[in-house]
Design an enzyme around this catalytic site. Structure first.
Site, mmCIF file in Angstrom:
data_model
loop_
_atom_site.group_PDB
_atom_site.id
_atom_site.type_symbol
_atom_site.label_atom_id
_atom_site.label_comp_id
_atom_site.label_asym_id
_atom_site.label_seq_id
_atom_site.Cartn_x
_atom_site.Cartn_y
_atom_site.Cartn_z
ATOM 1 N N GLU A 175 74.205 42.940 11.591
ATOM 2 C CA GLU A 175 75.630 42.658 11.499
ATOM 3 C C GLU A 175 76.030 42.414 10.050
ATOM 4 O O GLU A 175 75.237 41.941 9.237
ATOM 5 C CB GLU A 175 75.986 41.432 12.334
ATOM 6 C CG GLU A 175 75.879 41.634 13.825
ATOM 7 C CD GLU A 175 76.260 40.391 14.595
ATOM 8 O OE1 GLU A 175 77.283 40.400 15.284
ATOM 9 O OE2 GLU A 175 75.511 39.402 14.491
ATOM 10 N N ASP A 181 70.257 40.095 16.132
ATOM 11 C CA ASP A 181 71.345 39.116 16.117
ATOM 12 C C ASP A 181 70.817 37.848 15.468
ATOM 13 O O ASP A 181 69.901 37.203 15.989
ATOM 14 C CB ASP A 181 71.843 38.835 17.537
ATOM 15 C CG ASP A 181 72.981 37.834 17.549
ATOM 16 O OD1 ASP A 181 74.107 38.218 17.201
ATOM 17 O OD2 ASP A 181 72.738 36.656 17.887
ATOM 18 N N ASP A 229 73.144 35.392 22.634
ATOM 19 C CA ASP A 229 72.440 36.041 21.535
ATOM 20 C C ASP A 229 71.700 37.281 22.013
ATOM 21 O O ASP A 229 71.674 38.310 21.310
ATOM 22 C CB ASP A 229 71.457 35.061 20.885
ATOM 23 C CG ASP A 229 72.173 33.892 20.231
ATOM 24 O OD1 ASP A 229 73.357 34.056 19.882
ATOM 25 O OD2 ASP A 229 71.563 32.825 20.085
#
Length: 485
Positions: A324, A228, A406
């Site tokens: 991501e 992340d 996170d």
């Protein structure tokens, strides 16, 4: 060398980039070759578009299609034939074209042919991405200095500190070339081409090499990690064993803002260039601007070094990496976060993780852009309706989990590796066996808002509401939209 080169089976094409230390005469020759490439590019653009403007003018006089000037081709062979025919007599090239290698002019012509191809494919809908406009001439003060050599003497000297290029001769390298030299001597690599480029205040040479593929085994080939990316911490790593690791954000630009402010004020107090009034910059302005650029170059070099070390360390440990699909361009539109996001280099991290994973035959999973990694509870799978950016702690309303947002997102990303094999995307269900789903649903549908007529969620009178169908379709896309490289 035109077209895309296909390496032999068992070989890959990779680049070896080295900084150069040219003397005054060699730097003048480097700039001359790059200027020749720009001049050839501008000539090709003008020659092709001249027929377009001529046809437009003739059509305005009422001429038919048969009476219009024929289209000029923009393929590389056609441009090369026409350039070789006019370069001897054209006053723009007749006096100096012999001073540079033919590869310099071929570089400009090849770039022009590629630019016209991209424009045509974009206009016909064959090219992805934003629309590409008509190729335009390059301005000398803005054009990037670059030139590519595909033929002639291209080699790395045996002393490991010099490189030889056509017409440029032997140039000393700032760093040793022993890595490439060793592979060339072993016969496991051969040089295909070389590209010189001026960037960040230095000259570089990049050798395109066809090298034998060497797969380096990773420390944990069966391990998977979710990454992340953020601003407070550059990356939060969570693997499927529950280990969490925080990578600090160096923030190289923030550490140099005070020095940049000082140099920018010095530049603003000196007489700079003004194209409208025809004013040339003073020597003191050029000197101050050079000092300011050195600060920018140092920040860029530090960022590049830090990102390479981070991605190499991750790829050397895990066999599967989940990242991501961030909309970096959209993040840069936020005036409060743009500088932080640009300094972090989110797009560069993903690019390096991807190609370094391919080099080691490892997997890279890219989560769908709309996958709610931060809003999903990593313990029970409940999804929050809203989670503002200023809320840094995730609190689950169902199971009561309290965790850094996170870290929670990284755990959910790591759980996506289980979704590929078992159909579950919740971190708490990684060890749960796959259960048969007759309707093919991979994830529970989110709890819907109550219907205004019935006061209940779900269906009203046996019919599915439009917003319910949209939500179910979005949930299916989030569960299935995994891009696997």
């Amino acid at each position: 060398m035109s077209g895309k080169f296909r390496p032999r089976p068992g070989f890959v094409v990779q680049a070896y980039k080295f900084a150069l230390d040219p003397n005054t005469a060699q730097e003048r020759a480097l700039r001359s070759h790059c200027g020749a490439a720009r001049a050839a590019y501008n000539w090709a653009v003008s020659w092709v578009t001249a027929s377009w403007w001529q046809r437009k003018a003739e059509a305005s006089y009422g001429l038919g299609e048969e009476g219009l000037t024929s289209w000029r081709p923009w393929s590389l062979p056609a441009l090369r034939r026409e350039f070789n025919r006019v370069k001897i007599t054209d006053p723009r090239f007749a006096d100096w074209w012999e001073e540079n290698s033919k590869e310099a002019y071929n570089t400009g012509l090849a770039n022009a042919a590629a630019a016209f191809d991209n424009y045509a494919n974009s206009k016909q809908g064959k090219r992805k991405g934003p629309k590409v406009g008509v190729p335009r001439r390059k301005v000398k003060r803005k054009a990037r200095l670059a030139c590519r050599f595909t033929t002639g003497t291209i080699r790395v000297e045996l002393d490991g500190r010099h490189a030889t290029l056509p017409r440029l001769g032997t140039i000393r390298t700032h760093e040793p070339t022993v890595k490439l030299l060793a592979r060339l001597q072993d016969g496991t690599a051969r040089i295909l081409s070389a590209t010189i480029r001026h960037e960040r205040g230095r000259w570089f040479v990049s050798f395109q090499v066809e090298a034998a593929r060497e797969i380096t085994p990773v420390a944990r080939p069966d391990g998977a990690v979710g990454i992340d990316l953020g601003i407070k911490h550059l990356a939060v790593l969570a693997d499927r064993t529950g280990e969490i690791r925080y990578e600090p954000n160096p923030q190289h630009l923030d550490g140099s803002l005070k020095l940049l402010r000082f140099h920018s004020r010095r530049v603003s107090r000196r007489q700079g260039p003004d194209r409208n009034k025809g004013i040339q910059p003073s020597k003191r302005w050029i000197k101050a601007n050079t000092e300011r650029n050195k600060v920018h170059h140092r920040v860029a070099n530090l960022r590049t070094d830090a990102l390479h070390k981070l991605t190499t360390r991750i790829r050397a440990e895990y066999g599967t990496v989940v990242v991501e699909d961030l909309s970096v361009a959209g993040m840069l539109k936020n005036s409060r976060l743009a500088r932080k996001v640009a300094d972090a280099g989110f797009g560069e991290i993903r690019r390096q993780l991807t190609y370094k994973g391919q080099r080691n035959a490892c997997r890279t999973i890219v989560a769908d852009r709309w996958y709610p990694s931060s809003k999903t509870c990593s313990a029970c799978g409940a999804v929050k309706a809203k989670l503002p950016l200023h809320v840094r702690v995730f609190t689950c309303d169902v199971c009561g989990l309290v965790m850094d947002r996170d870290e929670n997102a990284a755990r959910n990303l790591a759980a996506l590796t289980a979704a590929v094999t078992t159909g579950t995307g919740v971190a708490g269900d990684q060890d749960t066996p796959c259960v048969s789903k007759p309707r093919g649903a991979d994830r529970k549908t989110r709890r819907q808002r109550p219907d205004r007529n019935t006061g209940r969620g779900g269906r009203a009178g046996g019919a599915t509401l439009p917003h319910q169908r949209q939500t179910e379709a979005r949930d299916r896309r989030q569960a299935e939209a995994l891009v696997l490289w």
